[in-house]
Design a protein around this motif. Structure first.
Motif, PDB file in Angstrom:
ATOM      1  N   PRO B 398      -3.277 -39.222 -60.650  1.00 21.96           N
ATOM      2  CA  PRO B 398      -4.724 -39.434 -60.750  1.00 21.96           C
ATOM      3  C   PRO B 398      -5.166 -40.436 -59.685  1.00 21.96           C
ATOM      4  O   PRO B 398      -4.368 -41.281 -59.270  1.00 21.96           O
ATOM      5  CB  PRO B 398      -4.908 -40.013 -62.152  1.00 21.96           C
ATOM      6  N   PRO B 399      -6.430 -40.373 -59.274  1.00 20.89           N
ATOM      7  CA  PRO B 399      -6.893 -41.260 -58.192  1.00 20.89           C
ATOM      8  C   PRO B 399      -6.580 -42.732 -58.498  1.00 20.89           C
ATOM      9  O   PRO B 399      -6.803 -43.191 -59.611  1.00 20.89           O
ATOM     10  CB  PRO B 399      -8.411 -41.013 -58.159  1.00 20.89           C
ATOM     11  N   GLY B 400      -6.039 -43.398 -57.499  1.00 19.96           N
ATOM     12  CA  GLY B 400      -5.733 -44.820 -57.662  1.00 19.96           C
ATOM     13  C   GLY B 400      -4.424 -45.087 -58.354  1.00 19.96           C
ATOM     14  O   GLY B 400      -3.924 -46.197 -58.351  1.00 19.96           O
ATOM     15  N   LYS B 401      -3.868 -44.066 -58.981  1.00 23.06           N
ATOM     16  CA  LYS B 401      -2.572 -44.238 -59.651  1.00 23.06           C
ATOM     17  C   LYS B 401      -1.466 -43.637 -58.763  1.00 23.06           C
ATOM     18  O   LYS B 401      -1.760 -42.938 -57.792  1.00 23.06           O
ATOM     19  CB  LYS B 401      -2.577 -43.530 -61.010  1.00 23.06           C
ATOM     20  N   HIS B 402      -0.250 -43.905 -59.147  1.00 19.16           N
ATOM     21  CA  HIS B 402       0.856 -43.448 -58.287  1.00 19.16           C
ATOM     22  C   HIS B 402       2.040 -42.931 -59.093  1.00 19.16           C
ATOM     23  O   HIS B 402       2.197 -43.285 -60.260  1.00 19.16           O
ATOM     24  CB  HIS B 402       1.312 -44.582 -57.369  1.00 19.16           C
TER      25      HIS B 402
END
Lengths: 527, 528, 395
Positions: B398-402
């Motif tokens: 998800p955006p911003g996550k890794h």
């Protein structure tokens, strides 16, 4: 200045003497120069305590070349080889396992440890013998010029390949598979008894800076076998391995060789890319048409010739020869024979090698210590009691024990090989042996410990490596001593290598010396 | 229009099975691929283990996928995109670090900081490896000859090999012999003095093996790093957009476009043989499917000991396969992260996070990790090879996550006392603790954690003993000896039954080469 | 970040073209002005200031310093007097050129080697058994070249040094304010010129000082594009362009011996051992197959080729560095490796490797040119190098 010799041989070890004898028999004028006051190099028997004599370095023979034995009539010069049976007795968990020359006898000895292993032992012996036959064929011939062999090389290689194939597809496949393996992989394939695996691995490991899990160690097991010998075979010399050197010296002298002891070589003189003379430590210059060095390749090129006149790529190759010393020797003068409760068969059972190699993990852990620059806390030991073969080596009723200790790395991570360390090593060895022979410590009258540093200093073996270069897969055959120079000649015209640093390598075989002499004579007839 | 009946059945929908099927399909055969799991890919799969976070569950980088396969199967048109992984970053316990960048000059400057001589040596080493990689390529693309055979094709193969060796010239030949026989540590010792450089380079020699960097036979894998570059297609290591599963999916698409039928959820119980010939397969459901060619992409143990009755095989082959070494040595930890790891030695965000991160500070560190495994324990301080795929392909999280993929060695399959849930978690903790020493924010950034032990890989992917290469890449298990002498030509003693998995030459890694070479062998046999 | 030279704070301000390239891992200006023409003309008619700091520089010290270098290079370094500079190539064991550079004997046991490639490892590998230490001073030593007819006058004003007695390929020490430096009468332009070597910490002050002193004489900072033309005119070879260093050559055919590069004059076979001696001795016994030669493309013929396409001659503005086939009749007998329009000589010239027996000056050959997308062959004449060799270079 006197007229030049046809050949100077540096070092009066078994290989140097063999080379000298062959050259003199071909009519060359030959002088052997030896740095020590005794001949023999690593095959020397010396008094280490009044009345007690021991093999200072090698205490058993490699598969000594039968051809050299016959050609030089060594029997008449006093060399008597002895094949103890059992060859080895391995101590373990209060019991002992003997390896006999006859596989079926060994199978019986294995049975108490594992009946399955006992059943598999004869087949294992056949598999190993097939591979050993190949190794022996390779050992008996000079390395080919690879990757572009001449016709003669090609035929010889084809003959070796076909010889292997003639034993059947299966035998060929097994041999090819076996050669690059580790001892652990090989033995795990066949056996379940750790005692048996340790005993066989222990027959391959002496002198190696590898544990049983190192790829290529299976080859080392074969390296020590004569063609047809059962795994673990041991050859001794009545009176000590020094007798082998004396016999070779006798044959050499009879052929006209002059042997000079206490004549340490300081350098090899090179003019216009050719070796022309040897300069002794005192300054004496001995001119010669060719020089054969049985010193190890590092000493020969980096010290005696010196790197200045050598191509940097060659110097780099020589520098990269791995020759990390792995073993030490402990010599005991004994008031009485050690009593091993685990061994049933009496003194005769002890005539071969007595081993402390109770399992693969034991051996691997001993190596682990050395890997990081430490001495094995629980070392692997191979002991020989030569007085059981020749009682004259000690005063009546007394005995001598010669123990090869592994692993004792030349390069210590911390500290140096000073006196305290040496004695600590001796204590550890006696303590480990005492676990199996409780009477031993009290029987010790005198103890001598030789560290890898001592081996280097006494014998000139760089880093104390007894094989003059590790017997690893990348340092064998056409890669020994360095790729491109495996045929005894060197980049310096007229300079040859004739020691264990050349093919087929270490062990008291006389073969490097034999092949080197042949290479010299071949070059002479070619020019 | 699909007709009933198939010419060939491929057992196992991993990348080699799919490549094999695609080549057979390309030649006009009617091919069926049977995959036990619910998705194809085998060890090269992407799975959304936690919502929004996609993991390349097992195999995580692509280095050696053969360019001829990409061209032959037109994989880019089937969705294959391989993005370069440009650097290798090794954080060190003394607060320093070592990075090898994609740019030659930057790497040289970084190496120079550690050792001026190593900076020179690295260039020369790279050139030699390049030459040698170029030299071994023909061997990797060759069906190994049976060295015990006097058959004309095998003798011709030997002759070809001889001519090839001769053509190498002395220097390359000798260098190649050294590479094949030496340990990675000894080989690198001849070149370099910087401990972290030697360690990080030697680490590539131990991946997937049950050997340490000081074990002879580990040096030749150093070459693999230079094989990719030679082709000019990828850099040394790449990452497939969408994870390694995307590689499998692209090959699957290519296979389907060539008329191959894929069936998932179809576990094969055994191969039907009659009169010494393979006739088809029986599924675990009892369903029988006939075909005149059956190909196993499974590992040799399953291919010879489970799918067929060993009694139908020569006893020598059965013995060879029984002793075929296939000890698993590695594990995998996949993390979902709320933020990027922050390394003490090189704080904050930077290009070093976009490449591989290697926990390999010294050769001794790696060797000690191996020592633990030798005696049946997982490494107290393991070697870790880490990538953060979401930095290269943001669609993985998800955006911003890794997502972070951690390859861990050593984790022996034969763990003292066996693998249990508690041991799995202890193993995961060890990995996290090890990495946290260099990136202290890691623990608090973890949202989810997936730990795979060799036992898990065996259970989930069907990899015997969890060995990622279908058999160790030791010298006595390579080329004409892989998986067994006389049976290294993709055939089996049962007519019509073939092998094409990583347990055959040239071995593991996402190369597809065994699948392709197996297919070439089958097509050649069918023509005769 | 890539490495920059110690003059970067100055050159970055001057570089209007923002035209940078890499040299030995450093960024350096290709040209400062939007076109390199004026920079080229400064070299030939006034003076140019060139930042040559990216050169690899090694200081070799100790009783065996000269012996070490002598063991590596083809020239006889033991005969190199203090204050002398020698240009020399060096070879691998097969006698193939690895690199070329200069050796300056700064003192009896202190020498500086400049090189185009890293050579630290090679120096160490050859130092076994010798009493010499090797310092890589590539990063710490700044180097500036002042090249052109006015260079002597500029330096005479700027430095406290006796330049009038400084002969070609000689070195002297000097001091400017508190900055000690070495001046060598060397360069890569084939013109009167000097190179200054000093500690990089003084780089900016030295630059400013020279720019100020040189202004009355028209001293102009010049980049690599101008230098490239000058060095082709001077017939000076460039590594990786005119020859492939043996270490980088994937195949033997790509390597060159000094004899093949026109550097036979540097090979002293009669001195003691040096790397490659055996191979070079063997090679000297037979005539070389390849020779590096100048090619002068015949202008009228070139004009005719273009005229056939209805065009005037169009040549690239900068020197080119690609391999171009050279023919004798229909047979390819060589390849040109760099070439340019010489603004001074008004000739289209190239450096070429030519196979025997087509190497004699005056031989008529042809070089491939592409005229309006079509490959043509332009007649060319073999010439001795250099193309341009003004008397002032040595005077």
């Amino acid at each position: 200045m006197s007229a030049p010799f046809d050949a100077i041989v540096i070092g009066a070890g078994h290989n140097g003497l063999t080379a000298a004898a062959y050259l003199a028999r071909a009519g060359l004028s030959v002088v052997v120069v030896e740095q020590r006051d005794v001949i023999g190099g690593a095959t020397v028997t010396e008094e280490f305590h009044p009345g007690f004599r021991v093999d200072t370095f090698a205490h058993r023979m490699g598969p000594f070349s039968p051809r050299v034995f016959e050609d030089l009539r060594l029997r008449t010069y006093g060399l008597e080889m002895v094949w103890p049976d059992p060859a080895r007795v391995a101590m373990a968990d209060g019991r002992a396992l003997s390896l006999f020359r006859d596989p079926s006898q060994t199978a019986e000895a294995i049975r108490p440890f594992s009946s399955g292993d006992a059943a598999r032992w004869p087949a294992f012996c056949r598999t190993v013998a097939d591979a050993a036959r190949l190794v022996d064929a390779v050992r008996q011939s000079q390395p080919p010029r690879l990757p572009d062999p001449g016709l003669r090389d090609l035929l010889r290689l084809a003959a070796i390949g076909l010889g292997l194939r003639r034993r059947g597809k299966r035998a060929m496949a097994e041999t090819l598979r076996l050669l690059p393996m580790s001892l652990a992989d090989l033995l795990d394939d066949w056996f379940e008894s750790d005692v048996l695996k340790g005993a066989v691995a222990g027959a391959g490991l002496p002198g190696l800076m590898q544990g049983p899990r190192g790829a290529g160690t299976a080859y080392a097991l074969l390296h020590h076998l004569a063609a047809g010998e059962a795994p673990g075979g041991v050859t001794l010399v009545r009176g000590g391995t020094g007798r082998a050197a004396e016999a070779l010296a006798g044959a050499a002298r009879a052929a006209g060789v002059e042997i000079r002891t206490s004549a340490p070589v300081e350098r090899i003189g090179v003019r216009s890319d050719a070796a022309v003379e040897v300069v002794l430590a005192g300054g004496e210059v001995i001119p010669a048409r060719r020089i054969l060095s049985s010193a190890d390749p590092k000493r020969t090129f980096l010290t005696l010739v010196g790197p200045e006149a050598l191509d940097p790529a060659f110097v780099r190759q020589v520098r990269h020869i791995r020759m990390r010393g792995a073993c030490a020797k402990v010599h005991l003068a004994l008031g009485e024979l050690p009593r091993f409760p685990g061994i049933g068969g009496g003194d005769a059972e002890l005539r071969g090698a007595v081993m402390v190699a109770p399992g693969l993990d034991y051996l691997e852990r001993a190596f682990d210590d050395a890997k990081y620059g430490g001495v094995s806390e629980r070392p692997f030991l191979e002991a020989v009691i030569p007085t059981l073969t020749d009682p004259s080596l000690a005063p009546p009723g007394r005995h001598v024990m010669s123990i090869l200790v592994q692993y004792a790395p030349y390069h210590l991570k911390a500290g140096a090989w000073e006196a305290a360390r040496r004695e600590a090593l001796g204590d550890a060895v006696v303590a480990v042996l005492a676990e199996y022979a409780p009477n031993l410590p009290a029987a010790v009258l005198h103890r001598q410990v030789l560290t890898p540093l001592d081996l280097e200093q006494r014998l000139g073996l760089t880093e104390g490596n007894i094989f003059q270069g590790e017997m690893a897969l990348d340092q064998l055959f056409f890669m020994r001593p360095v790729p491109g120079w495996a045929r005894y000649g060197t980049p310096v015209r007229g300079l040859y290598l004739c020691g264990a640093g050349a093919h087929p390598g270490g062990g008291v075989t006389a073969l490097p010396g034999y092949h080197a002499a042949r290479a010299v004579l071949r070059d002479m007839s070619a020019s | 229009m699909k007709r009933a009946g198939f010419d060939a059945i491929v057992i196992g929908g991993g990348h080699n099975g799919l490549v094999n099927a695609a080549y057979l399909g390309r030649a006009g055969l009617r091919v069926l691929v049977l995959e036990r799991r619910h998705l194809v890919g085998g060890a090269a799969v992407t799975e959304e283990v936690f919502p929004g976070f996609k993991y390349s569950v097992c195999s995580y980088v692509v280095s050696l996928l053969r360019p001829e396969i990409i061209r032959d199967l037109d994989l880019p048109a089937c969705g294959l995109e391989i993005l370069p992984l440009e650097s290798t970053f090794t954080p060190l316990p003394n607060g320093d670090y070592l990075v090898r960048w994609a740019d030659h000059d930057l790497t040289r400057r970084e190496l120079y900081r550690h050792s001026p001589r190593d900076a020179d040596a690295y260039d020369e080493f790279g050139r030699l490896m390049h030459q040698l990689a170029f030299a071994v390529k023909p061997v990797l693309g060759m069906i190994p000859p049976d060295v015990t055979s006097f058959a004309p094709s095998d003798l011709a193969g030997l002759l070809r090999l001889g001519r090839y060796v001769r053509g190498l010239g002395a220097d390359r030949f000798h260098a190649l012999v050294k590479l094949m026989t030496m340990s990675a540590a000894d080989y690198l010792e001849e070149w370099f003095e910087t401990e972290s450089l030697k360690a990080t380079m030697s680490a590539s020699g131990i991946i997937g093996t049950f050997l340490g960097p000081r074990s002879p036979g580990t040096a030749y894998v150093l070459l693999h790093h230079y094989l990719g570059e030679i082709d000019g297609v990828f850099r040394a290591w790449g990452f497939a957009r969408g994870g390694t599963g995307a590689v499998s999916n692209a090959i699957a698409t290519a296979a389907e476009r060539r008329g191959v039928t894929l069936r998932t959820g179809a576990a094969v119980a055994r191969v039907i043989t009659r009169g010494g010939r393979a006739r088809g397969v029986v599924l675990e459901s009892g369903e029988q499917i006939g075909a005149r060619v059956v190909v196993s992409a499974l590992d040799p143990k399953r291919t010879f000991l489970e799918l067929v009755d060993p009694a139908e095989l020569p006893g020598e082959l059965v013995a060879d396969i029984r002793r075929f070494r296939i000890r698993g040595s590695s594990g995998k930890v996949n993390l979902a992260l709320s933020e990027l790891p922050d390394f003490t030695c090189l704080p904050g965000f930077g290009p070093h996070l976009r490449g591989a991160i290697s926990i390999s500070p010294s050769v001794e560190y790696l060797e000690r990790a191996y020592d633990d495994a030798k005696y049946g324990a997982f490494s107290r301080r393991p070697y870790l090879d880490i990538v953060i795929p979401s930095l290269i392909d943001p669609g993985m999280a998800p955006p911003g996550k890794h997502v972070m993929s951690i390859f861990v060695q050593y984790a022996p399959y034969q763990l003292n006392g066996g693998w249990t849930d508690a041991r799995r978690e202890a193993f995961g903790d060890t990995v996290i603790d090890t990495l946290s020493q260099f990136a202290p924010n890691l623990k608090s950034a973890i949202l989810h954690r997936q730990v795979l032990t060799p036992a898990d890989m065996e259970r989930e992917m069907g990899l015997t003993e969890g060995n990622i290469f279908h058999g160790e890449l030791s010298l006595h298990q390579l080329f004409s000896l892989r998986p067994a002498t006389r049976w290294a030509q993709y055939r089996t003693p049962i007519a019509g039954y073939y092998q094409c998995g990583s347990g055959t030459h040239p071995g593991g890694g996402i190369s597809g080469a065994p699948g392709r070479l197996g297919a070439l062998r089958i097509l050649k046999d069918l023509r005769q | 970040m890539l490495r920059t030279t110690p003059f970067h704070s100055r050159t970055a301000l001057l570089c209007q073209a923002q035209n940078w390239r890499r040299w030995a891992g450093c960024v350096v200006a290709s040209s400062y002005e939007l076109s390199h023409d004026r920079e080229y003309w400064a070299i030939r008619s006034a003076a140019a200031l060139l930042d040559v700091s990216p050169l690899y520089k090694y200081l070799v010290r100790g009783p065996d310093a000269a012996r070490l270098l002598d063991r590596i290079v083809t020239r006889d370094i033991r005969r190199c007097a203090v204050g002398q500079v020698m240009y020399t190539p060096w070879c691998d064991e097969a006698g193939k050129v690895l690199d070329d550079g200069t050796i300056t004997r700064l003192d009896e046991d202190l020498l500086r080697l400049t090189a185009a490639e890293p050579n630290l490892r090679w120096l160490h590998e050859n130092s076994a058994g010798l009493d010499a230490t090797i310092d890589d001073v590539s990063d710490s030593t700044a180097a500036l070249a002042v090249q052109g007819p006015a260079s002597r006058a500029i330096l005479r004003d700027a430095l406290e040094a006796d330049l009038d007695s400084l002969r070609f390929f000689r070195a002297t020490r000097a001091q400017v304010r508190d900055i000690p430096l070495t001046i060598t009468r060397t360069g890569y332009t084939g013109d009167l010129g000097y190179e200054l070597w000093f500690d990089g910490r003084h780089a900016e002050r030295m630059w400013d000082h020279l720019i100020a002193a040189g202004q009355p004489y028209g001293l102009t900072p010049a980049g690599m594009l101008a230098l490239d033309i000058a060095r082709i005119e001077a017939g000076l070879i460039l590594i990786d362009v005119d020859y492939v260093p043996a270490r980088k050559a994937l195949i033997l055919a790509r390597t060159s011996s000094p004899f093949e590069l026109g550097l036979g004059w540097t090979v002293r076979l009669d001195k003691g051992y040096f790397v490659g001696q055996r191979a070079l001795r063997a090679e000297q016994a037979r005539p070389p197959t390849w020779q590096l030669r100048g090619l002068e493309i015949e202008w009228d013929a070139l004009e005719r080729l273009y005229a056939e396409a209805g065009l005037p001659v169009e040549l690239p503005a900068a020197a080119w560095r690609t391999s171009v086939p050279v023919y004798a009749g229909d047979e390819q007998v060589g390849y040109a490796t760099s070439g340019c329009w010489s603004p001074l000589l008004k000739q289209y010239i190239a450096l070429a490797h030519v196979r025997a027996p087509h190497t004699a000056p005056g031989t008529s050959l042809a070089m491939e040119v592409t005229v309006e997308h079509r490959r043509r062959r332009a007649p060319a004449r073999v010439r001795e190098l250099p193309f341009f060799n003004p008397e002032r270079k040595r005077a």
